[in-house]
Scaffold this motif. Structure first.
Motif, PDB file in Angstrom:
ATOM      1  N   LEU A 110      38.199  77.750 -24.115  1.00 46.09           N
ATOM      2  CA  LEU A 110      37.641  76.615 -23.381  1.00 46.09           C
ATOM      3  C   LEU A 110      38.755  75.747 -22.805  1.00 46.09           C
ATOM      4  O   LEU A 110      38.676  75.297 -21.651  1.00 46.09           O
ATOM      5  N   GLN A 111      39.797  75.545 -23.583  1.00 43.33           N
ATOM      6  CA  GLN A 111      40.933  74.750 -23.116  1.00 43.33           C
ATOM      7  C   GLN A 111      41.607  75.415 -21.909  1.00 43.33           C
ATOM      8  O   GLN A 111      41.962  74.750 -20.933  1.00 43.33           O
ATOM      9  N   LYS A 112      41.759  76.731 -21.972  1.00 46.79           N
ATOM     10  CA  LYS A 112      42.384  77.469 -20.875  1.00 46.79           C
ATOM     11  C   LYS A 112      41.517  77.410 -19.609  1.00 46.79           C
ATOM     12  O   LYS A 112      42.033  77.223 -18.499  1.00 46.79           O
ATOM     13  N   ALA A 113      40.196  77.567 -19.759  1.00 52.43           N
ATOM     14  CA  ALA A 113      39.289  77.498 -18.617  1.00 52.43           C
ATOM     15  C   ALA A 113      39.325  76.114 -17.977  1.00 52.43           C
ATOM     16  O   ALA A 113      39.314  75.983 -16.746  1.00 52.43           O
ATOM     17  N   THR A 114      39.393  75.072 -18.791  1.00 49.91           N
ATOM     18  CA  THR A 114      39.476  73.698 -18.278  1.00 49.91           C
ATOM     19  C   THR A 114      40.781  73.480 -17.531  1.00 49.91           C
ATOM     20  O   THR A 114      40.819  72.853 -16.466  1.00 49.91           O
ATOM     21  N   GLU A 115      41.848  74.027 -18.075  1.00 46.90           N
ATOM     22  CA  GLU A 115      43.167  73.907 -17.435  1.00 46.90           C
ATOM     23  C   GLU A 115      43.188  74.600 -16.071  1.00 46.90           C
ATOM     24  O   GLU A 115      43.687  74.058 -15.089  1.00 46.90           O
ATOM     25  N   ILE A 116      42.610  75.794 -16.007  1.00 52.78           N
ATOM     26  CA  ILE A 116      42.568  76.541 -14.741  1.00 52.78           C
ATOM     27  C   ILE A 116      41.756  75.787 -13.704  1.00 52.78           C
ATOM     28  O   ILE A 116      42.125  75.718 -12.522  1.00 52.78           O
ATOM     29  N   SER A 117      40.631  75.198 -14.122  1.00 52.62           N
ATOM     30  CA  SER A 117      39.778  74.444 -13.194  1.00 52.62           C
ATOM     31  C   SER A 117      40.484  73.218 -12.645  1.00 52.62           C
ATOM     32  O   SER A 117      40.360  72.888 -11.462  1.00 52.62           O
ATOM     33  N   SER A 118      41.231  72.535 -13.505  1.00 51.07           N
ATOM     34  CA  SER A 118      41.841  71.267 -13.094  1.00 51.07           C
ATOM     35  C   SER A 118      43.113  71.432 -12.276  1.00 51.07           C
ATOM     36  O   SER A 118      43.456  70.574 -11.472  1.00 51.07           O
ATOM     37  N   ASN A 119      43.824  72.557 -12.444  1.00 51.75           N
ATOM     38  CA  ASN A 119      45.089  72.711 -11.712  1.00 51.75           C
ATOM     39  C   ASN A 119      44.945  73.518 -10.416  1.00 51.75           C
ATOM     40  O   ASN A 119      45.930  73.842  -9.764  1.00 51.75           O
ATOM     41  N   GLY A 120      43.702  73.873 -10.044  1.00 50.80           N
ATOM     42  CA  GLY A 120      43.485  74.544  -8.768  1.00 50.80           C
ATOM     43  C   GLY A 120      43.820  76.022  -8.755  1.00 50.80           C
ATOM     44  O   GLY A 120      44.017  76.612  -7.697  1.00 50.80           O
ATOM     45  N   GLU A 121      43.884  76.649  -9.916  1.00 49.52           N
ATOM     46  CA  GLU A 121      44.205  78.072  -9.976  1.00 49.52           C
ATOM     47  C   GLU A 121      42.974  78.956 -10.174  1.00 49.52           C
ATOM     48  O   GLU A 121      43.099  80.137 -10.487  1.00 49.52           O
ATOM     49  N   ASN A 122      41.792  78.368 -10.000  1.00 48.67           N
ATOM     50  CA  ASN A 122      40.554  79.117 -10.228  1.00 48.67           C
ATOM     51  C   ASN A 122      40.163  79.907  -8.973  1.00 48.67           C
ATOM     52  O   ASN A 122      39.117  79.704  -8.373  1.00 48.67           O
ATOM     53  N   PHE A 123      41.053  80.817  -8.572  1.00 54.33           N
ATOM     54  CA  PHE A 123      40.813  81.660  -7.405  1.00 54.33           C
ATOM     55  C   PHE A 123      40.953  83.125  -7.778  1.00 54.33           C
ATOM     56  O   PHE A 123      41.764  83.485  -8.636  1.00 54.33           O
ATOM     57  N   GLU A 124      40.147  83.938  -7.132  1.00 54.85           N
ATOM     58  CA  GLU A 124      40.328  85.376  -7.189  1.00 54.85           C
ATOM     59  C   GLU A 124      40.433  85.877  -5.762  1.00 54.85           C
ATOM     60  O   GLU A 124      40.004  85.204  -4.826  1.00 54.85           O
ATOM     61  N   HIS A 125      41.022  87.023  -5.575  1.00 51.78           N
ATOM     62  CA  HIS A 125      41.142  87.582  -4.242  1.00 51.78           C
ATOM     63  C   HIS A 125      40.079  88.647  -4.027  1.00 51.78           C
ATOM     64  O   HIS A 125      39.867  89.506  -4.877  1.00 51.78           O
ATOM     65  N   GLN A 126      39.419  88.554  -2.870  1.00 56.23           N
ATOM     66  CA  GLN A 126      38.467  89.581  -2.462  1.00 56.23           C
ATOM     67  C   GLN A 126      39.170  90.495  -1.470  1.00 56.23           C
ATOM     68  O   GLN A 126      39.876  90.018  -0.571  1.00 56.23           O
ATOM     69  N   HIS A 127      38.969  91.787  -1.636  1.00 53.64           N
ATOM     70  CA  HIS A 127      39.691  92.776  -0.847  1.00 53.64           C
ATOM     71  C   HIS A 127      38.737  93.466   0.123  1.00 53.64           C
ATOM     72  O   HIS A 127      37.665  93.928  -0.269  1.00 53.64           O
ATOM     73  N   PHE A 128      39.158  93.536   1.383  1.00 51.07           N
ATOM     74  CA  PHE A 128      38.329  94.113   2.432  1.00 51.07           C
ATOM     75  C   PHE A 128      39.122  95.131   3.248  1.00 51.07           C
ATOM     76  O   PHE A 128      40.337  95.007   3.398  1.00 51.07           O
ATOM     77  N   ILE A 129      38.410  96.109   3.763  1.00 51.71           N
ATOM     78  CA  ILE A 129      38.985  97.059   4.712  1.00 51.71           C
ATOM     79  C   ILE A 129      38.186  96.951   6.004  1.00 51.71           C
ATOM     80  O   ILE A 129      36.945  96.933   5.975  1.00 51.71           O
ATOM     81  N   LYS A 130      38.902  96.822   7.115  1.00 46.88           N
ATOM     82  CA  LYS A 130      38.261  96.727   8.423  1.00 46.88           C
ATOM     83  C   LYS A 130      38.491  98.032   9.175  1.00 46.88           C
ATOM     84  O   LYS A 130      39.604  98.552   9.225  1.00 46.88           O
ATOM     85  N   ILE A 131      37.408  98.557   9.746  1.00 39.07           N
ATOM     86  CA  ILE A 131      37.468  99.780  10.546  1.00 39.07           C
ATOM     87  C   ILE A 131      36.875  99.462  11.915  1.00 39.07           C
ATOM     88  O   ILE A 131      35.917  98.690  12.016  1.00 39.07           O
ATOM     89  N   TRP A 132      37.434 100.034  12.965  1.00 38.82           N
ATOM     90  CA  TRP A 132      36.936  99.757  14.299  1.00 38.82           C
ATOM     91  C   TRP A 132      36.963 101.006  15.167  1.00 38.82           C
ATOM     92  O   TRP A 132      37.653 101.968  14.870  1.00 38.82           O
ATOM     93  N   LYS A 133      36.197 100.944  16.252  1.00 35.94           N
ATOM     94  CA  LYS A 133      36.124 102.062  17.195  1.00 35.94           C
ATOM     95  C   LYS A 133      35.728 101.522  18.558  1.00 35.94           C
ATOM     96  O   LYS A 133      34.820 100.711  18.665  1.00 35.94           O
ATOM     97  N   LYS A 134      36.412 101.960  19.586  1.00 35.14           N
ATOM     98  CA  LYS A 134      36.076 101.582  20.957  1.00 35.14           C
ATOM     99  C   LYS A 134      34.825 102.355  21.378  1.00 35.14           C
ATOM    100  O   LYS A 134      34.740 103.566  21.158  1.00 35.14           O
ATOM    101  N   TYR A 135      33.855 101.651  21.928  1.00 36.21           N
ATOM    102  CA  TYR A 135      32.657 102.362  22.367  1.00 36.21           C
ATOM    103  C   TYR A 135      32.580 102.420  23.893  1.00 36.21           C
ATOM    104  O   TYR A 135      33.192 101.616  24.597  1.00 36.21           O
ATOM    105  N   ASP A 136      31.836 103.417  24.368  1.00 34.61           N
ATOM    106  CA  ASP A 136      31.705 103.631  25.812  1.00 34.61           C
ATOM    107  C   ASP A 136      30.219 103.676  26.176  1.00 34.61           C
ATOM    108  O   ASP A 136      29.373 103.167  25.445  1.00 34.61           O
TER     109      ASP A 136
END
Length: 202
Positions: A110-136
């Motif tokens: 609980l102490q660690k969770a409170t510390e993470i919330s208060s110091n702004g480190e409560n982030f996770e990274h979401q990972h994405f892949i973008k694919i594209w194609k030119k259409y005609d």
């Protein structure tokens, strides 16, 4: 002297971003591209043995041998709401009467969770892949080929035991919002914010 009318002053977001439409799993750009996005769920390879890490890497590498087309990888931060987690820990600590060691561990968590919330480190990274194609002119065939590649790309990860999800309309809108509003990292649709770059480069 030219006088600006109220109509000429009105500028919609659609007129200056590169999005023509979003249907199903595809974002259509105004300059003639189909774009699709895959979210890759976090996967901790440190939990695997060295042999399993090598095996997983090899399986993924081999699965890409037949696909030499371009794609882009990106990661965006997302703020985590730890309030419910802290409430859960408080309730568990309150219920723990007999085992003092377990109660002490819950207090530390609980102490660690409170510390993470208060110091702004409560982030996770979401990972994405973008694919594209030119259409005609034959856009229907382009859409089919594009969706085949999108599904195949996601399947490479799921076959290796890593969850991959092709984004639908609402999720693509959320991703565009997350990209366009970097200070808003909760992956929610916001209104009244400025988009800072063309969506083509998401």
């Amino acid at each position: 002297m030219f006088q600006k009318t109220e109509e000429s002053k009105k500028v919609t977001a659609r007129s200056w971003v590169n999005v023509k439409d979003i249907k199903g799993n595809i974002l259509y750009t105004r300059d003639g591209y189909l774009m699709g996005y895959i979210r890759i769920s976090p996967y901790n390879i440190d939990l695997l043995s060295r042999e399993d890490q090598k095996s997983l890497t090899h399986r993924l590498a081999v699965s890409f041998e037949d696909d030499r087309q371009d794609f882009a990888y990106c990661a965006y931060p997302r703020e985590l709401d730890l309030d419910s987690y802290k409430s859960f820990l408080k309730e568990k600590r309150r219920q723990e009467i007999i085992n003092l060691g377990r109660k002490r561990i819950l207090e530390e968590m609980l102490q660690k969770a409170t510390e993470i919330s208060s110091n702004g480190e409560n982030f996770e990274h979401q990972h994405f892949i973008k694919i594209w194609k030119k259409y005609d002119a034959g856009i229907r065939n382009c859409e089919q080929d594009f969706m085949d590649r999108l599904r195949s790309f996601a399947a490479r990860y799921t076959n290796a035991g890593i969850q991959a999800e092709i984004l639908g309309e609402k999720e693509i809108l959320k991703l565009c919002n997350l990209f366009g509003n970097p200070q808003q990292a909760t992956y929610e649709i916001q209104s009244g914010k400025d988009v800072q770059e063309r969506v083509l480069f998401v």
